[in-house]
Design a protein around this motif. Structure first.
Motif, PDB file in Angstrom:
ATOM      1  N   GLY A 170    -108.879 -80.707  18.664  1.00 22.31           N
ATOM      2  CA  GLY A 170    -107.441 -80.699  18.901  1.00 22.31           C
ATOM      3  C   GLY A 170    -106.772 -81.958  18.389  1.00 22.31           C
ATOM      4  O   GLY A 170    -105.677 -81.904  17.808  1.00 22.31           O
ATOM      5  N   PHE A 171    -107.412 -83.097  18.564  1.00 21.51           N
ATOM      6  CA  PHE A 171    -106.839 -84.347  18.074  1.00 21.51           C
ATOM      7  C   PHE A 171    -106.787 -84.362  16.541  1.00 21.51           C
ATOM      8  O   PHE A 171    -105.809 -84.845  15.947  1.00 21.51           O
ATOM      9  N   LEU A 172    -107.820 -83.843  15.899  1.00 20.04           N
ATOM     10  CA  LEU A 172    -107.814 -83.772  14.433  1.00 20.04           C
ATOM     11  C   LEU A 172    -106.614 -82.971  13.949  1.00 20.04           C
ATOM     12  O   LEU A 172    -105.932 -83.341  12.987  1.00 20.04           O
ATOM     13  N   ARG A 173    -106.373 -81.847  14.614  1.00 19.48           N
ATOM     14  CA  ARG A 173    -105.262 -80.981  14.222  1.00 19.48           C
ATOM     15  C   ARG A 173    -103.920 -81.673  14.459  1.00 19.48           C
ATOM     16  O   ARG A 173    -103.016 -81.620  13.626  1.00 19.48           O
ATOM     17  N   GLU A 174    -103.795 -82.341  15.592  1.00 19.55           N
ATOM     18  CA  GLU A 174    -102.513 -82.957  15.940  1.00 19.55           C
ATOM     19  C   GLU A 174    -102.186 -84.165  15.064  1.00 19.55           C
ATOM     20  O   GLU A 174    -101.012 -84.454  14.803  1.00 19.55           O
ATOM     21  N   LEU A 175    -103.214 -84.871  14.613  1.00 28.32           N
ATOM     22  CA  LEU A 175    -102.982 -86.082  13.832  1.00 28.32           C
ATOM     23  C   LEU A 175    -102.721 -85.797  12.360  1.00 28.32           C
ATOM     24  O   LEU A 175    -102.231 -86.668  11.627  1.00 28.32           O
ATOM     25  N   GLU A 176    -103.033 -84.583  11.907  1.00 30.67           N
ATOM     26  CA  GLU A 176    -102.815 -84.229  10.499  1.00 30.67           C
ATOM     27  C   GLU A 176    -101.322 -84.366  10.157  1.00 30.67           C
ATOM     28  O   GLU A 176    -100.447 -83.817  10.823  1.00 30.67           O
ATOM     29  N   GLY A 177    -101.054 -85.135   9.118  1.00 30.56           N
ATOM     30  CA  GLY A 177     -99.668 -85.340   8.684  1.00 30.56           C
ATOM     31  C   GLY A 177     -98.913 -86.373   9.490  1.00 30.56           C
ATOM     32  O   GLY A 177     -97.748 -86.654   9.192  1.00 30.56           O
ATOM     33  N   VAL A 178     -99.542 -86.915  10.530  1.00 31.24           N
ATOM     34  CA  VAL A 178     -98.906 -87.940  11.361  1.00 31.24           C
ATOM     35  C   VAL A 178     -99.574 -89.297  11.122  1.00 31.24           C
ATOM     36  O   VAL A 178     -98.911 -90.276  10.792  1.00 31.24           O
ATOM     37  N   ALA A 179    -100.887 -89.333  11.298  1.00 30.54           N
ATOM     38  CA  ALA A 179    -101.631 -90.566  11.020  1.00 30.54           C
ATOM     39  C   ALA A 179    -101.743 -90.769   9.508  1.00 30.54           C
ATOM     40  O   ALA A 179    -101.698 -89.814   8.725  1.00 30.54           O
ATOM     41  N   ALA A 180    -101.886 -92.009   9.092  1.00 27.96           N
ATOM     42  CA  ALA A 180    -102.038 -92.292   7.667  1.00 27.96           C
ATOM     43  C   ALA A 180    -103.365 -91.770   7.157  1.00 27.96           C
ATOM     44  O   ALA A 180    -103.475 -91.300   6.013  1.00 27.96           O
ATOM     45  N   GLU A 181    -104.388 -91.821   8.005  1.00 27.75           N
ATOM     46  CA  GLU A 181    -105.727 -91.384   7.614  1.00 27.75           C
ATOM     47  C   GLU A 181    -106.510 -91.049   8.880  1.00 27.75           C
ATOM     48  O   GLU A 181    -106.435 -91.780   9.871  1.00 27.75           O
ATOM     49  N   VAL A 182    -107.225 -89.920   8.855  1.00 24.28           N
ATOM     50  CA  VAL A 182    -108.018 -89.500  10.015  1.00 24.28           C
ATOM     51  C   VAL A 182    -109.448 -89.244   9.564  1.00 24.28           C
ATOM     52  O   VAL A 182    -109.681 -88.500   8.601  1.00 24.28           O
TER      53      VAL A 182
END
Length: 375
Positions: A190-202
């Motif tokens: 869920g965190f991977l999905r939520e951070l996509e397009g928000v964090a600079a790099e995941v």
């Protein structure tokens, strides 16, 4: 004359506690007279009321109905997926509580459970004026308050932000950051999905590869039974409980399949250590990081039972929901009872065994029919 306190205290109003309460009511126990339910949350919903705002039902989590939940006018079979999951579960559990007239006392934060001189229990809370002295305690405390902590070298040296799953509020807190997500369960995905397009790099790290099952319902059911067997085996032996996802893998749900197509499920082997500015990778390389989300799973939140010698980290012997070495203590939702379906079955047995124990004081409780056959 002051009425005697209820002989049964249920600690926790999540799925396990509500299941036990339901079956107690069905056996003729009266709330406030025969048993009391307390919960440390401000409202209904168990741990779900604390989950992050953007989580929706069906993302990666599935919830089965509590026993006879339809009688309260709700069912998760057709629960809406638009509102936050925490709002839906809180609403449904609240209706269920009112339907059963449970009169849950909250917020009541139990801090210590010890043996009383009379042979029952002395239960202390964060509010020193609120205490309980039941003969039976049902610990339905769940796991949300006890996330597993990282044991990676250098974790105290890292200067970036570090949180565990219960501390996650919003992906906006990680906007523009280089983030590592550590863990192979539903929360990590869920965190991977939520951070996509928000964090600079995941970057996703797990200790072992994650197995995804595509439409293999029979295989998943078989793996689920094996996970329950291993949990039960560990609980009976008094060993720490194994991770369920390491046995069952993850179902390839539509949201996870979309993540796969988007290339978000590329995991890396666990890094070897942390430095102030990042992680030393398993191959000796270096990854600069600004933040780490530790989604390492949970242990049963058994801290209040430490005075009784009960510890999730060291293991506690549990059979059919009984804490074998602590007469009068039931651990609902522990080990094989952790799923909603398991909580229903366990709740039914726990309610029956509470009635038996209150009647004859035998521990562990043995139904009369079995005692007669054995004698």
């Amino acid at each position: 004359m002051t009425p005697a306190p209820p002989p049964v205290l249920v600690i926790g109003a999540g799925q396990a506690g509500l299941s036990v309460a339901h079956h107690l009511v069905r056996r003729g126990f009266q709330p406030d007279t025969d048993f009391t339910v307390v919960d440390r949350g401000p409202g209904p919903g168990g741990a779900w009321q604390h989950r992050w705002e953007s989580l929706r039902l069906g993302d990666a989590h599935r919830i089965a109905d509590l026993p006879e939940m339809a009688a309260a006018g709700v069912t998760f079979a057709n629960a809406p997926s638009e509102p936050p999951a925490r709002a839906v579960v809180s609403d449904y559990y609240g209706r269920y509580e009112r339907h059963l007239d449970l009169r849950v006392r909250r917020p009541v934060d139990v801090t210590a459970v010890s043996r009383s001189p009379e042979g029952g229990f002395a239960v202390e809370t964060a509010d020193a004026a609120v205490t309980f002295s039941p003969r039976v305690v049902v610990g339905a405390v769940g796991t949300w308050g006890s996330p597993r902590q990282p044991g990676v070298p250098g974790v105290d040296d890292f200067r970036g932000r570090q949180i565990t799953t219960p501390e996650f509020v919003s992906s906006d807190k990680f906007r523009g950051l280089r983030v590592a997500v550590v863990g192979g369960g539903a929360s990590a995905l869920g965190f991977l999905r939520e951070l996509e397009g928000v964090a600079a790099e995941v970057t996703w790290f797990t200790r072992r590869p994650v197995t995804f099952h595509r439409g293999e319902s029979m295989l998943r059911a078989e793996l689920g039974r094996e996970a329950v067997r291993l949990q039960d085996q560990a609980a009976r032996a008094g060993r720490p409980l194994p991770s369920i996802v390491s046995t069952t893998g993850m179902p390839m749900t539509p949201p996870i399949a979309r993540m796969d197509r988007a290339g978000l499920l590329h995991r890396q082997a666990m890094f070897s250590r942390l430095t102030p500015d990042g992680a030393v990778l398993s191959d000796g390389g270096f990854l600069a990081l600004d933040a780490i989300i530790w989604a390492l799973g949970f242990d049963a939140d058994l801290g209040p039972f430490a005075p009784l010698g009960v510890s999730a980290r060291e293991g506690v012997r549990v059979e059919h929901g009984h804490a074998v070495d602590v007469p009068g203590l039931f651990l609902a939702g522990y080990g094989p009872q952790a799923s909603t379906i398991g909580a229903d079955r366990g709740g039914r047995r726990t309610a029956r065994d509470i009635e038996t124990y209150l009647g004859d004081g035998t521990w562990p409780p043995t139904p009369a029919a079995r005692r007669t056959a054995a004698g």
